[in-house]
Each structure stands twice: as structure tokens, then as C-alpha cells.
Design a protein around this motif. Structure first.
Motif, PDB file in Angstrom:
ATOM      1  N   PRO A   5       0.816  -1.216   0.000  1.00 28.34           N
ATOM      2  CA  PRO A   5       0.000   0.000   0.000  1.00 28.34           C
ATOM      3  C   PRO A   5       0.851   1.267   0.000  1.00 28.34           C
ATOM      4  O   PRO A   5       0.530   2.235  -0.690  1.00 28.34           O
ATOM      5  CB  PRO A   5      -0.810  -0.122   1.293  1.00 28.34           C
ATOM      6  CG  PRO A   5      -0.883  -1.581   1.559  1.00 28.34           C
ATOM      7  CD  PRO A   5       0.435  -2.134   1.083  1.00 28.34           C
ATOM      8  N   THR A   6       1.952   1.242   0.739  1.00 30.90           N
ATOM      9  CA  THR A   6       2.844   2.405   0.770  1.00 30.90           C
ATOM     10  C   THR A   6       3.424   2.670  -0.614  1.00 30.90           C
ATOM     11  O   THR A   6       3.512   3.820  -1.046  1.00 30.90           O
ATOM     12  CB  THR A   6       3.979   2.174   1.791  1.00 30.90           C
ATOM     13  OG1 THR A   6       3.394   1.873   3.052  1.00 30.90           O
ATOM     14  CG2 THR A   6       4.853   3.392   1.921  1.00 30.90           C
ATOM     15  N   HIS A  19      -6.825   1.399   2.152  1.00 28.69           N
ATOM     16  CA  HIS A  19      -5.606   0.625   2.411  1.00 28.69           C
ATOM     17  C   HIS A  19      -4.653   1.439   3.284  1.00 28.69           C
ATOM     18  O   HIS A  19      -3.595   1.882   2.830  1.00 28.69           O
ATOM     19  CB  HIS A  19      -4.916   0.252   1.093  1.00 28.69           C
ATOM     20  CG  HIS A  19      -5.762  -0.581   0.194  1.00 28.69           C
ATOM     21  ND1 HIS A  19      -5.951  -1.928   0.404  1.00 28.69           N
ATOM     22  CD2 HIS A  19      -6.479  -0.262  -0.909  1.00 28.69           C
ATOM     23  CE1 HIS A  19      -6.745  -2.405  -0.536  1.00 28.69           C
ATOM     24  NE2 HIS A  19      -7.085  -1.413  -1.343  1.00 28.69           N
ATOM     25  N   PRO A  20      -5.016   1.661   4.543  1.00 29.88           N
ATOM     26  CA  PRO A  20      -4.140   2.446   5.414  1.00 29.88           C
ATOM     27  C   PRO A  20      -2.919   1.622   5.839  1.00 29.88           C
ATOM     28  O   PRO A  20      -2.891   0.403   5.684  1.00 29.88           O
ATOM     29  CB  PRO A  20      -5.024   2.751   6.626  1.00 29.88           C
ATOM     30  CG  PRO A  20      -5.969   1.598   6.673  1.00 29.88           C
ATOM     31  CD  PRO A  20      -6.219   1.210   5.237  1.00 29.88           C
ATOM     32  N   GLY A  21      -1.965   2.308   6.371  1.00 33.01           N
ATOM     33  CA  GLY A  21      -0.791   1.621   6.926  1.00 33.01           C
ATOM     34  C   GLY A  21       0.167   1.152   5.857  1.00 33.01           C
ATOM     35  O   GLY A  21       0.240   1.690   4.759  1.00 33.01           O
ATOM     36  N   GLY A  22       0.890   0.120   6.199  1.00 32.18           N
ATOM     37  CA  GLY A  22       1.919  -0.383   5.311  1.00 32.18           C
ATOM     38  C   GLY A  22       3.290  -0.025   5.863  1.00 32.18           C
ATOM     39  O   GLY A  22       3.414   0.791   6.767  1.00 32.18           O
ATOM     40  N   VAL A  23       4.284  -0.655   5.340  1.00 33.46           N
ATOM     41  CA  VAL A  23       5.662  -0.479   5.794  1.00 33.46           C
ATOM     42  C   VAL A  23       6.441   0.206   4.689  1.00 33.46           C
ATOM     43  O   VAL A  23       6.334  -0.146   3.524  1.00 33.46           O
ATOM     44  CB  VAL A  23       6.286  -1.861   6.106  1.00 33.46           C
ATOM     45  CG1 VAL A  23       7.738  -1.728   6.494  1.00 33.46           C
ATOM     46  CG2 VAL A  23       5.490  -2.569   7.175  1.00 33.46           C
ATOM     47  N   GLU A  24       7.243   1.192   5.069  1.00 30.66           N
ATOM     48  CA  GLU A  24       8.115   1.854   4.096  1.00 30.66           C
ATOM     49  C   GLU A  24       9.333   0.968   3.874  1.00 30.66           C
ATOM     50  O   GLU A  24      10.167   0.816   4.739  1.00 30.66           O
ATOM     51  CB  GLU A  24       8.527   3.241   4.604  1.00 30.66           C
ATOM     52  CG  GLU A  24       9.495   3.977   3.707  1.00 30.66           C
ATOM     53  CD  GLU A  24       8.987   4.160   2.295  1.00 30.66           C
ATOM     54  OE1 GLU A  24       9.675   3.691   1.367  1.00 30.66           O
ATOM     55  OE2 GLU A  24       7.928   4.772   2.108  1.00 30.66           O
ATOM     56  N   ARG A  25       9.407   0.343   2.708  1.00 32.82           N
ATOM     57  CA  ARG A  25      10.479  -0.622   2.448  1.00 32.82           C
ATOM     58  C   ARG A  25      11.834   0.041   2.247  1.00 32.82           C
ATOM     59  O   ARG A  25      12.861  -0.594   2.395  1.00 32.82           O
ATOM     60  CB  ARG A  25      10.143  -1.493   1.250  1.00 32.82           C
ATOM     61  CG  ARG A  25      10.064  -0.724  -0.052  1.00 32.82           C
ATOM     62  CD  ARG A  25       9.674  -1.609  -1.188  1.00 32.82           C
ATOM     63  NE  ARG A  25       9.447  -0.788  -2.372  1.00 32.82           N
ATOM     64  CZ  ARG A  25       9.211  -1.247  -3.546  1.00 32.82           C
ATOM     65  NH1 ARG A  25       9.156  -2.548  -3.731  1.00 32.82           N
ATOM     66  NH2 ARG A  25       9.019  -0.455  -4.558  1.00 32.82           N
TER      67      ARG A  25
END
Length: 92
Positions: A46-47, A83-89
Motif C-alpha cells: 500500500p505504501t 488501504h491504510p498503513g503499510g511499511v516503508e520498504r
């Protein structure tokens, strides 16, 4: 046989979100749909998709295409709500 509407429904993306991926990645609709769906299955997905939309917004605003930027901004906000959130890869 699956229809295009079936594929869109299975992807968990809206058509305008897929269009944003198409625009950013310069892909056809079905390839972008597949890429977007695979991204959503990853913690950073999502990010990454939100970043694509921000990139599209930046390009439109720098190009002075403010009327075209409004629907992109609306799509961004709708996607962020769904689609909130997610991790910044890239942060690691």
C-alpha cells in the motif's frame, strides 16, 4: 471465463487506482492490475502504491495540469482510506 469486471473485483483495487499504476509504471491495464494486486499482498505494497500516486500528482502539478491533478488526489485519498498503513520498504 473471467471478465474484466471480475478481475478488477478480485484485485481489491478500483479502476482509477489501476489507472494510476498504469500511468506511473507505463503499463497496460491488465498488467498494472496484476502488479497492483501483487503489491497489496506485501507489507510494503500500500505504501508503494501511494508513492506512485504521489509521484503522479507531483508530475501533474509541476506540469501545471491542476485540473488533471484533482481526480488523482481524490483517488489517492480514497486509496489511503481503503488501504491504510503499510511499511516503508526504503526506510530500512
Amino acid at each position: 471465463m473471467l471478465t474484466l469486471a471480475d478481475c478488477i473485483a478480485f484485485s481489491d483495487l478500483l479502476p482509477e487506482e489501476i489507472d494510476e499504476i498504469c500511468c506511473h509504471e507505463r503499463l497496460g491495464f491488465m498488467v498494472a492490475l496484476t502488479k497492483g494486486h501483487s503489491f497489496l499482498e506485501r507489507p510494503w505494497g500500500p505504501t508503494a502504491i501511494r508513492q506512485m500516486m504521489r509521484d503522479n500528482l507531483t508530475r501533474l502539478m509541476r506540469g501545471g495540469e491542476l485540473k488533471r491533478a484533482v481526480p488523482t488526489l481524490e483517488t489517492y485519498h480514497r486509496f489511503q482510506a481503503r488501504h491504510p498503513g503499510g511499511v516503508e520498504r526504503r526506510a530500512a
